[in-house]
Design a protein around this motif. Structure first.
Motif, PDB file in Angstrom:
ATOM      1  N   LYS A 326      18.126 -33.263 -24.614  1.00 55.06           N
ATOM      2  CA  LYS A 326      18.862 -34.181 -23.739  1.00 55.06           C
ATOM      3  C   LYS A 326      19.815 -33.444 -22.795  1.00 55.06           C
ATOM      4  O   LYS A 326      20.785 -34.029 -22.311  1.00 55.06           O
ATOM      5  CB  LYS A 326      19.660 -35.178 -24.599  1.00 55.06           C
ATOM      6  N   LEU A 327      19.548 -32.166 -22.529  1.00 53.31           N
ATOM      7  CA  LEU A 327      20.413 -31.393 -21.636  1.00 53.31           C
ATOM      8  C   LEU A 327      20.500 -32.040 -20.255  1.00 53.31           C
ATOM      9  O   LEU A 327      19.474 -32.327 -19.626  1.00 53.31           O
ATOM     10  CB  LEU A 327      19.886 -29.967 -21.484  1.00 53.31           C
ATOM     11  N   LYS A 328      21.738 -32.235 -19.789  1.00 50.91           N
ATOM     12  CA  LYS A 328      21.956 -32.795 -18.448  1.00 50.91           C
ATOM     13  C   LYS A 328      22.464 -31.741 -17.466  1.00 50.91           C
ATOM     14  O   LYS A 328      22.174 -31.814 -16.276  1.00 50.91           O
ATOM     15  CB  LYS A 328      22.953 -33.956 -18.525  1.00 50.91           C
ATOM     16  N   LYS A 329      23.245 -30.772 -17.990  1.00 51.96           N
ATOM     17  CA  LYS A 329      23.813 -29.737 -17.114  1.00 51.96           C
ATOM     18  C   LYS A 329      23.480 -28.365 -17.687  1.00 51.96           C
ATOM     19  O   LYS A 329      23.811 -28.065 -18.835  1.00 51.96           O
ATOM     20  CB  LYS A 329      25.331 -29.912 -16.986  1.00 51.96           C
ATOM     21  N   LEU A 330      22.846 -27.530 -16.874  1.00 54.55           N
ATOM     22  CA  LEU A 330      22.455 -26.191 -17.290  1.00 54.55           C
ATOM     23  C   LEU A 330      22.929 -25.187 -16.251  1.00 54.55           C
ATOM     24  O   LEU A 330      22.533 -25.259 -15.074  1.00 54.55           O
ATOM     25  CB  LEU A 330      20.927 -26.116 -17.457  1.00 54.55           C
ATOM     26  N   ARG A 331      23.805 -24.257 -16.685  1.00 56.67           N
ATOM     27  CA  ARG A 331      24.346 -23.260 -15.749  1.00 56.67           C
ATOM     28  C   ARG A 331      23.896 -21.872 -16.208  1.00 56.67           C
ATOM     29  O   ARG A 331      24.237 -21.429 -17.302  1.00 56.67           O
ATOM     30  CB  ARG A 331      25.874 -23.361 -15.703  1.00 56.67           C
ATOM     31  N   LEU A 332      23.146 -21.213 -15.321  1.00 52.45           N
ATOM     32  CA  LEU A 332      22.602 -19.882 -15.617  1.00 52.45           C
ATOM     33  C   LEU A 332      22.939 -18.919 -14.475  1.00 52.45           C
ATOM     34  O   LEU A 332      22.111 -18.110 -14.050  1.00 52.45           O
ATOM     35  CB  LEU A 332      21.079 -19.969 -15.813  1.00 52.45           C
ATOM     36  N   TYR A 333      24.156 -19.008 -13.978  1.00 55.44           N
ATOM     37  CA  TYR A 333      24.619 -18.145 -12.888  1.00 55.44           C
ATOM     38  C   TYR A 333      24.625 -16.680 -13.343  1.00 55.44           C
ATOM     39  O   TYR A 333      25.177 -16.344 -14.372  1.00 55.44           O
ATOM     40  CB  TYR A 333      26.034 -18.593 -12.499  1.00 55.44           C
ATOM     41  N   ASN A 334      23.970 -15.818 -12.569  1.00 57.73           N
ATOM     42  CA  ASN A 334      23.970 -14.373 -12.823  1.00 57.73           C
ATOM     43  C   ASN A 334      23.502 -14.042 -14.241  1.00 57.73           C
ATOM     44  O   ASN A 334      24.220 -13.458 -15.043  1.00 57.73           O
ATOM     45  CB  ASN A 334      25.377 -13.796 -12.581  1.00 57.73           C
ATOM     46  N   CYS A 335      22.269 -14.446 -14.544  1.00 53.97           N
ATOM     47  CA  CYS A 335      21.707 -14.214 -15.888  1.00 53.97           C
ATOM     48  C   CYS A 335      20.500 -13.281 -15.870  1.00 53.97           C
ATOM     49  O   CYS A 335      19.696 -13.289 -16.807  1.00 53.97           O
ATOM     50  CB  CYS A 335      21.315 -15.546 -16.526  1.00 53.97           C
ATOM     51  N   SER A 336      20.357 -12.509 -14.782  1.00 51.00           N
ATOM     52  CA  SER A 336      19.258 -11.522 -14.687  1.00 51.00           C
ATOM     53  C   SER A 336      17.890 -12.187 -14.801  1.00 51.00           C
ATOM     54  O   SER A 336      16.967 -11.656 -15.443  1.00 51.00           O
ATOM     55  CB  SER A 336      19.396 -10.440 -15.773  1.00 51.00           C
ATOM     56  N   ILE A 337      17.759 -13.355 -14.180  1.00 52.83           N
ATOM     57  CA  ILE A 337      16.487 -14.086 -14.236  1.00 52.83           C
ATOM     58  C   ILE A 337      15.643 -13.726 -13.015  1.00 52.83           C
ATOM     59  O   ILE A 337      16.091 -13.881 -11.878  1.00 52.83           O
ATOM     60  CB  ILE A 337      16.719 -15.611 -14.288  1.00 52.83           C
ATOM     61  N   GLY A 338      14.424 -13.255 -13.254  1.00 55.89           N
ATOM     62  CA  GLY A 338      13.504 -12.924 -12.170  1.00 55.89           C
ATOM     63  C   GLY A 338      12.456 -14.009 -11.990  1.00 55.89           C
ATOM     64  O   GLY A 338      12.595 -15.136 -12.500  1.00 55.89           O
ATOM     65  N   GLU A 339      11.378 -13.646 -11.280  1.00 58.08           N
ATOM     66  CA  GLU A 339      10.334 -14.628 -10.972  1.00 58.08           C
ATOM     67  C   GLU A 339       9.666 -15.158 -12.241  1.00 58.08           C
ATOM     68  O   GLU A 339       9.383 -16.346 -12.368  1.00 58.08           O
ATOM     69  CB  GLU A 339       9.292 -14.001 -10.042  1.00 58.08           C
ATOM     70  N   GLU A 340       9.427 -14.266 -13.208  1.00 59.80           N
ATOM     71  CA  GLU A 340       8.740 -14.659 -14.444  1.00 59.80           C
ATOM     72  C   GLU A 340       9.567 -15.659 -15.254  1.00 59.80           C
ATOM     73  O   GLU A 340       9.058 -16.684 -15.718  1.00 59.80           O
ATOM     74  CB  GLU A 340       8.458 -13.406 -15.286  1.00 59.80           C
ATOM     75  N   GLY A 341      10.851 -15.354 -15.420  1.00 61.19           N
ATOM     76  CA  GLY A 341      11.734 -16.258 -16.161  1.00 61.19           C
ATOM     77  C   GLY A 341      11.904 -17.584 -15.460  1.00 61.19           C
ATOM     78  O   GLY A 341      11.912 -18.651 -16.099  1.00 61.19           O
ATOM     79  N   CYS A 342      12.034 -17.517 -14.137  1.00 58.15           N
ATOM     80  CA  CYS A 342      12.194 -18.750 -13.359  1.00 58.15           C
ATOM     81  C   CYS A 342      10.952 -19.622 -13.468  1.00 58.15           C
ATOM     82  O   CYS A 342      11.051 -20.845 -13.592  1.00 58.15           O
ATOM     83  CB  CYS A 342      12.478 -18.389 -11.904  1.00 58.15           C
ATOM     84  N   ALA A 343       9.784 -18.997 -13.461  1.00 61.61           N
ATOM     85  CA  ALA A 343       8.530 -19.754 -13.583  1.00 61.61           C
ATOM     86  C   ALA A 343       8.472 -20.505 -14.909  1.00 61.61           C
ATOM     87  O   ALA A 343       8.101 -21.694 -14.960  1.00 61.61           O
ATOM     88  CB  ALA A 343       7.340 -18.810 -13.450  1.00 61.61           C
ATOM     89  N   ALA A 344       8.865 -19.832 -15.995  1.00 63.82           N
ATOM     90  CA  ALA A 344       8.859 -20.470 -17.321  1.00 63.82           C
ATOM     91  C   ALA A 344       9.867 -21.618 -17.371  1.00 63.82           C
ATOM     92  O   ALA A 344       9.583 -22.700 -17.921  1.00 63.82           O
ATOM     93  CB  ALA A 344       9.185 -19.436 -18.395  1.00 63.82           C
ATOM     94  N   LEU A 345      11.039 -21.386 -16.787  1.00 67.58           N
ATOM     95  CA  LEU A 345      12.099 -22.397 -16.792  1.00 67.58           C
ATOM     96  C   LEU A 345      11.671 -23.659 -16.046  1.00 67.58           C
ATOM     97  O   LEU A 345      11.813 -24.785 -16.558  1.00 67.58           O
ATOM     98  CB  LEU A 345      13.353 -21.794 -16.148  1.00 67.58           C
ATOM     99  N   ILE A 346      11.152 -23.482 -14.840  1.00 69.53           N
ATOM    100  CA  ILE A 346      10.769 -24.633 -14.017  1.00 69.53           C
ATOM    101  C   ILE A 346       9.579 -25.371 -14.632  1.00 69.53           C
ATOM    102  O   ILE A 346       9.512 -26.609 -14.605  1.00 69.53           O
ATOM    103  CB  ILE A 346      10.440 -24.185 -12.575  1.00 69.53           C
ATOM    104  N   SER A 347       8.657 -24.607 -15.215  1.00 71.28           N
ATOM    105  CA  SER A 347       7.507 -25.237 -15.878  1.00 71.28           C
ATOM    106  C   SER A 347       7.974 -26.163 -16.998  1.00 71.28           C
ATOM    107  O   SER A 347       7.461 -27.278 -17.159  1.00 71.28           O
ATOM    108  CB  SER A 347       6.584 -24.157 -16.431  1.00 71.28           C
ATOM    109  N   ALA A 348       8.980 -25.703 -17.769  1.00 74.24           N
ATOM    110  CA  ALA A 348       9.516 -26.521 -18.856  1.00 74.24           C
ATOM    111  C   ALA A 348      10.200 -27.779 -18.315  1.00 74.24           C
ATOM    112  O   ALA A 348      10.044 -28.879 -18.866  1.00 74.24           O
ATOM    113  CB  ALA A 348      10.520 -25.704 -19.675  1.00 74.24           C
ATOM    114  N   LEU A 349      10.957 -27.624 -17.234  1.00 77.37           N
ATOM    115  CA  LEU A 349      11.653 -28.778 -16.648  1.00 77.37           C
ATOM    116  C   LEU A 349      10.663 -29.791 -16.063  1.00 77.37           C
ATOM    117  O   LEU A 349      10.902 -31.001 -16.114  1.00 77.37           O
ATOM    118  CB  LEU A 349      12.624 -28.307 -15.557  1.00 77.37           C
ATOM    119  N   ARG A 350       9.553 -29.299 -15.534  1.00 78.37           N
ATOM    120  CA  ARG A 350       8.546 -30.215 -14.979  1.00 78.37           C
ATOM    121  C   ARG A 350       7.893 -31.034 -16.076  1.00 78.37           C
ATOM    122  O   ARG A 350       7.481 -32.183 -15.840  1.00 78.37           O
ATOM    123  CB  ARG A 350       7.479 -29.430 -14.203  1.00 78.37           C
ATOM    124  N   SER A 351       7.815 -30.465 -17.299  1.00 80.30           N
ATOM    125  CA  SER A 351       7.198 -31.207 -18.402  1.00 80.30           C
ATOM    126  C   SER A 351       8.162 -32.237 -18.992  1.00 80.30           C
ATOM    127  O   SER A 351       7.743 -33.132 -19.730  1.00 80.30           O
ATOM    128  CB  SER A 351       6.739 -30.246 -19.500  1.00 80.30           C
TER     129      SER A 351
END
Length: 504
Positions: A326-351
């Motif tokens: 039930k996460l509503k707010k997620l802050r990941l400022y300056n967390c060393s996230i590249g294209e691979e991590g971002c892809a996994a994150l967005i894929s999860a949010l789309r589901s």
């Protein structure tokens, strides 16, 4: 009669449990001439009651000046009220009226005046719900003088008040005397260290403690202090809903202990801030594993300025795609996230797109491919994102175009957008302008600082706002080059009676 009253004042002061306090006030009330007239025939009047009362009042004020305990001072002020003597109160009330905001910075109050201030605050008509020390004076002396007021408050803010070990001990001792009353405590930006946090832990493990919000941002808490804190919370986990440990150094071992708390089915934490806590991939793995075992309660998570990396974000993604999450707010400022991590994150949010309302990916490197995936999420009609921050994400022309196109296809939910420190140039800002002139657009805050915007881009932006001026309240264009013509256009916008801009 005068000797009797003085004797009873002394007796009340000597009593440790306050058993004489109410009797003394009752007796002083009886001594008033207005009440004695009701007792005619029972009392033989031999001396002026007003003389006795004045003499007694002066005696009580002398005792207040001798600075007894705060609790005794409060009762003595009640006694003065019984005698219709409010001189000390009026001194403080006059000062409070002059300052308006009750600030005591640079003011030297006598012990009696401090006691009068405590009495005034405890007996004011305002409901004593929240106490903010900075409204008076950010100092330990003020803290110690106003402890009775602090003890009676439900919400306490003592942030940045330079509290030493002495003040910390006195504060925790006062709070432990009435643990069920307190619901919010902010001790941020003090330096209790591990020893101070151990004292606080004794309060937290009290079964009567009902604290819901605890903020300890920047409190020099290390692994030892964190261990004591988490141990206390684990022994009494069902009440706390918000915990802020930003800017401390719990280390991965401290995060593992915190993970054990989060796994407890009785834990009710809804908001957790662990930004600037030096959490590595190892600590992040333990944390996310705990959240996955008990995902339904957490609504806000801040892991900014840690180093989970792509592997840590992949674990987080497994949490996000859990339908119980039930996460509503997620802050990941300056967390060393590249294209691979971002892809996994967005894929999860789309589901599982319907719960998240705020996402901060600033100062990471999703690249255009990551931004395109994010754009696909924003196009989803089930997406409920209201705040999106992509400050300094190296978004290129291709990613910028995809992002704005997605927002235009689903414009009604987003209220805050931060794209500062990317380089869209005038062509990219023209795309933003098309979004702003859409009547369905509900953006209230827009950051485009340091975006290489020139006169042409500024003209397009202002033109769009002039055609749809009623929604935007904040616009940030710092570090661009609109030129004089751009400033003139902005002036024309501000003259529009429908323009709602409050910050420019």
């Amino acid at each position: 009669m005068s000797s009797l009253l003085k004797r009873e004042v002394d007796k009340a002061l000597q009593s440790e449990n306050g058993c004489w306090d109410l009797f003394l006030r009752f007796l002083l009330g009886l001594s008033l001439e207005s009440n004695q007239s009701l007792l005619q025939g029972l009392l033989r009047k031999t001396v002026s009651s007003s003389d006795i009362n004045q003499e007694t009042a002066e005696y009580i004020k002398q005792k207040i000046r001798e600075n007894p305990s705060p609790e005794k001072s409060i009762n003595l002020f009640h006694c003065l009220n019984e005698l219709n003597d409010r001189s000390l109160e009026q001194e403080v009330q006059t000062y409070l009226r002059k300052t308006g905001d009750r600030r005591l910075s640079g003011v030297s109050l006598s012990a009696a005046q401090w006691s009068a201030l405590v009495f005034v605050l405890l007996n004011s008509e305002e409901e004593l719900d929240e106490f903010i020390l900075s409204k008076y004076h950010q100092s330990e002396e003020c803290l110690l003088r106003l402890l009775p007021v602090i003890k009676a408050s439900r919400k306490i803010d003592l942030s940045s008040c330079y509290i030493t070990q002495k003040g910390w001990s006195a504060l925790i001792s006062a709070l432990r005397s009435n643990p069920s009353h307190l619901t919010e405590l902010n001790l941020s930006h003090n330096t209790p260290g591990d020893s101070g946090v151990k004292l606080l832990s004794a309060l937290l493990e009290d079964p009567h403690c009902k604290l819901k919000k605890l903020r300890l941002c920047g409190c020099s808490i290390g692994e030892e202090g964190c261990a004591a804190l988490i141990s206390a919370l684990r022994s009494n986990p069902s009440h706390l809903t918000e915990l802020n440990l930003r800017g401390n150094t719990p280390g991965d071992s401290g995060v593992k202990l915190l993970s054990a708390l989060l796994e407890d089915p009785h834990c009710k934490l809804e908001k957790l801030d662990l930004s600037w806590c030096y959490i590595t991939q190892k600590g992040c793995a333990a944390l996310i594993s705990a959240l996955r075992s008990n995902p339904s309660h957490l609504t806000e998570l801040n892991l900014s300025h840690n180093t989970p990396g792509d592997s840590g974000v992949k674990l987080l993604s497994a949490l996000l795609e859990d339908p119980r999450c039930k996460l509503k707010k997620l802050r990941l400022y300056n967390c060393s996230i590249g294209e691979e991590g971002c892809a996994a994150l967005i894929s999860a949010l789309r589901s599982n797109p319907s719960h998240l309302t705020e996402l901060n990916l600033s100062y990471n490197t999703p690249g255009d491919s990551g931004v395109k995936l994010l754009s696909a999420l924003l196009e989803d009609p089930h997406c409920k994102l209201k705040k999106l921050r992509l400050w300094d994400c190296s978004i290129g022309e291709e990613g910028w175009s995809a992002l704005i196109s997605a927002l235009r296809s689903n414009p009604s939910h987003l209220t805050e957008l931060n794209l500062s420190c990317n380089k869209p140039g005038d062509s990219g800002v023209k795309l933003v302008s098309a979004l702003l002139e859409d009547p369905h657009c509900k953006l209230k805050k827009l950051w485009l600082s340091y975006c290489s915007i020139g006169e042409e881009g500024c003209a397009a932006l202002i033109s769009a706002l002039r055609s749809n001026p009623s929604h935007l309240t904040e616009l940030y264009l710092i570090g661009n080059t609109p030129g004089d013509s751009g400033v003139k256009l902005r002036s024309a916008l501000l003259k529009n009676p429908h323009c709602k801009l409050k910050k420019l």
